[in-house]
Write an enzyme that holds these catalytic residues in place. Structure first.
Site, PDB file in Angstrom:
ATOM      1  CG  LEU A 208     -10.838  -1.310 -22.925  1.00  0.00           C
ATOM      2  CD1 LEU A 208     -10.895  -0.138 -23.886  1.00  0.00           C
ATOM      3  CD2 LEU A 208      -9.475  -1.353 -22.230  1.00  0.00           C
TER       4      LEU A 208
ATOM      5  CB  CYS B  26      -5.849   4.165  15.063  1.00  0.00           C
ATOM      6  SG  CYS B  26      -5.251   3.384  16.571  1.00  0.00           S
TER       7      CYS B  26
ATOM      8  CG  HIS C 238     -14.212  -0.973  -2.456  1.00  0.00           C
ATOM      9  ND1 HIS C 238     -14.140  -1.521  -3.712  1.00  0.00           N
ATOM     10  CD2 HIS C 238     -15.329  -1.497  -1.884  1.00  0.00           C
ATOM     11  CE1 HIS C 238     -15.174  -2.345  -3.904  1.00  0.00           C
ATOM     12  NE2 HIS C 238     -15.915  -2.328  -2.821  1.00  0.00           N
TER      13      HIS C 238
ATOM     14  CE1 TYR D  23      -4.172  -1.418  -0.448  1.00  0.00           C
ATOM     15  CE2 TYR D  23      -3.215  -3.122   0.938  1.00  0.00           C
ATOM     16  CZ  TYR D  23      -4.199  -2.699   0.060  1.00  0.00           C
ATOM     17  OH  TYR D  23      -5.195  -3.556  -0.323  1.00  0.00           O
TER      18      TYR D  23
ATOM     19  CB  THR E  80     -16.671  -1.146 -12.437  1.00  0.00           C
ATOM     20  OG1 THR E  80     -16.752  -2.230 -11.515  1.00  0.00           O
ATOM     21  CG2 THR E  80     -18.051  -0.723 -12.865  1.00  0.00           C
TER      22      THR E  80
HETATM   23  P1  NAD Z   1     -11.414  -4.197 -12.379  1.00  0.00           P
HETATM   24  O1  NAD Z   1      -9.929  -4.029 -12.461  1.00  0.00           O
HETATM   25  O2  NAD Z   1     -11.977  -5.489 -11.947  1.00  0.00           O
HETATM   26  O3  NAD Z   1     -12.018  -3.867 -13.817  1.00  0.00           O
HETATM   27  C1  NAD Z   1     -11.637  -2.733 -14.534  1.00  0.00           C
HETATM   28  C2  NAD Z   1     -12.510  -2.654 -15.778  1.00  0.00           C
HETATM   29  O4  NAD Z   1     -12.164  -1.451 -16.452  1.00  0.00           O
HETATM   30  C3  NAD Z   1     -12.307  -3.810 -16.764  1.00  0.00           C
HETATM   31  O5  NAD Z   1     -13.567  -4.347 -17.118  1.00  0.00           O
HETATM   32  C4  NAD Z   1     -11.624  -3.139 -17.965  1.00  0.00           C
HETATM   33  O6  NAD Z   1     -12.070  -3.660 -19.206  1.00  0.00           O
HETATM   34  C5  NAD Z   1     -12.073  -1.706 -17.835  1.00  0.00           C
HETATM   35  N1  NAD Z   1     -11.144  -0.722 -18.383  1.00  0.00           N
HETATM   36  C6  NAD Z   1      -9.781  -0.776 -18.469  1.00  0.00           C
HETATM   37  N2  NAD Z   1      -9.302   0.347 -19.014  1.00  0.00           N
HETATM   38  C7  NAD Z   1     -10.382   1.142 -19.275  1.00  0.00           C
HETATM   39  C8  NAD Z   1     -10.541   2.429 -19.824  1.00  0.00           C
HETATM   40  N3  NAD Z   1      -9.479   3.157 -20.244  1.00  0.00           N
HETATM   41  N4  NAD Z   1     -11.791   2.936 -19.937  1.00  0.00           N
HETATM   42  C9  NAD Z   1     -12.881   2.220 -19.540  1.00  0.00           C
HETATM   43  N5  NAD Z   1     -12.788   0.983 -19.006  1.00  0.00           N
HETATM   44  C10 NAD Z   1     -11.549   0.455 -18.866  1.00  0.00           C
HETATM   45  O7  NAD Z   1     -11.909  -2.996 -11.478  1.00  0.00           O
HETATM   46  P2  NAD Z   1     -13.101  -2.873 -10.443  1.00  0.00           P
HETATM   47  O8  NAD Z   1     -14.356  -3.364 -11.057  1.00  0.00           O
HETATM   48  O9  NAD Z   1     -13.005  -1.476  -9.940  1.00  0.00           O
HETATM   49  O10 NAD Z   1     -12.719  -3.877  -9.234  1.00  0.00           O
HETATM   50  C11 NAD Z   1     -11.381  -3.915  -8.741  1.00  0.00           C
HETATM   51  C12 NAD Z   1     -11.200  -3.721  -7.237  1.00  0.00           C
HETATM   52  O11 NAD Z   1      -9.812  -3.445  -7.019  1.00  0.00           O
HETATM   53  C13 NAD Z   1     -11.952  -2.525  -6.685  1.00  0.00           C
HETATM   54  O12 NAD Z   1     -12.590  -2.923  -5.548  1.00  0.00           O
HETATM   55  C14 NAD Z   1     -10.885  -1.473  -6.342  1.00  0.00           C
HETATM   56  O13 NAD Z   1     -11.024  -1.037  -5.000  1.00  0.00           O
HETATM   57  C15 NAD Z   1      -9.553  -2.157  -6.467  1.00  0.00           C
HETATM   58  N6  NAD Z   1      -8.629  -1.392  -7.355  1.00  0.00           N
HETATM   59  C16 NAD Z   1      -8.598  -0.024  -7.304  1.00  0.00           C
HETATM   60  C17 NAD Z   1      -7.754   0.706  -8.161  1.00  0.00           C
HETATM   61  C18 NAD Z   1      -7.757   2.223  -8.093  1.00  0.00           C
HETATM   62  O14 NAD Z   1      -8.086   2.782  -7.058  1.00  0.00           O
HETATM   63  N7  NAD Z   1      -7.422   2.945  -9.172  1.00  0.00           N
HETATM   64  C19 NAD Z   1      -6.935   0.024  -9.063  1.00  0.00           C
HETATM   65  C20 NAD Z   1      -6.986  -1.390  -9.083  1.00  0.00           C
HETATM   66  C21 NAD Z   1      -7.839  -2.074  -8.225  1.00  0.00           C
HETATM   67 ZN    ZN Z   2      -5.002   5.277  17.823  1.00  0.00          ZN
END
Ligand code: NAD
Ligand code: ZN
Length: 238
Positions: free
Chosen positions: A208, A120, A112, A59, A182
């Protein structure tokens, strides 16, 4: 066909795909790995207990990346939509990056959690911790109590997302529900479209490729959010 006016209630659910064009990797798009880690090794309470150093370093890497990325046109177009709709707009993001808030979104729920924030587990306080000394630290101590090891304010797998009652209330009331970037794999977020549909909302998707819940969308726009979303929003608000 989407038609909106200032009184239309809109809820937008975003995922990792909206930040992809800013340079942040998505999660499932590749192979179930997140930045080369199996998700159960870095994103569960068990992992934090068993190997806090690995989880902390993972992280810290994600937090450091925030200093190198910028919001893209898709994030900015949602600010335009919020400016048009005011309090009839709610943005719910699964993303833990800070690109929506840095773009200027206000009516925003990070269901999330947020990379910027540490929590903490003893006194339950949260702290925005993005100063350089926190970004390079081995662990960060709680400023409020004796705990030497704050945890990321992230909803890990097996934990409950934040602000669910508020999210469900808004989705049950909305006229338009939109998903952006998503994959529809992660619940309960992926099930919000069912709630919207049952409540009679028009469901619009921008992604996408086809998400798992593709069939629930009334209108689907396939492609990059940074390219498609600004045009859609311009059409709606003009
Ligand atoms: P996911 O990674 O499962 O899916 C991402 C989706 O976005 C895919 O279907 C993909 O085809 C699509 N995609 C990729 N590039 C794109 C673009 N340029 N334009 C439009 N669509 C595009 O993501 P999710 O559904 O958010 O689930 C993943 C989990 O992981 C979440 O709970 C999240 O908290 C975490 N996560 C967060 C981040 C972040 O904060 N940026 C990054 C990775 C994972
Ligand atoms: Zn504390």
């Amino acid at each position: 066909m989407v038609e909106i006016n200032h009184a239309t209630k809109v809820v937008v659910l975003t995922g990792a795909g909206i930040s992809a064009e800013s340079g942040i990797k998505t999660f499932r798009a590749a192979d179930g790995l997140w930045e080369n880690h199996a998700i159960e090794d870095v994103a569960t309470p068990h992992a934090w207990k068993k190997n806090p150093e690995l989880v902390w370093n993972f992280y810290q890497g994600r937090r450091n990346q925030l200093t190198e990325v910028e919001p893209n046109p898709a994030h900015k177009s949602l600010v335009t939509l919020e400016e048009f709709l005011g309090d009839n707009f709610l943005l719910v993001t699964q993303n833990v990056d800070d690109l929506h808030s840095r773009a200027g979104s206000n009516n925003l729920i990070h269901m999330h959690g947020e990379l910027r924030i540490l929590r903490c587990e003893q006194c339950h306080e949260t702290f925005d911790m993005m100063q350089q000394e926190h970004l390079t630290a081995d662990y960060v101590a709680c400023p409020n109590c004796a705990n030497q090891r704050l945890r990321p304010h992230i909803v890990w797998f097996h934990e409950m997302p934040f602000q669910l009652p508020e999210i469900y209330a808004a989705v049950e009331e909305c006229d338009i529900f939109m998903t952006v970037g998503t994959s529809g794999h992660v619940y309960p977020a992926a099930g919000l479209i069912d709630v919207a549909k049952q409540a009679g909302a028009l469901c619009v998707g921008v992604n996408l490729d086809e998400p798992m819940n593709y069939g629930m969308h009334d209108e689907f726009h396939q492609g990059k959010a940074g390219e498609l979303l600004p045009n859609l929003v311009d059409e709606w608000v003009s």
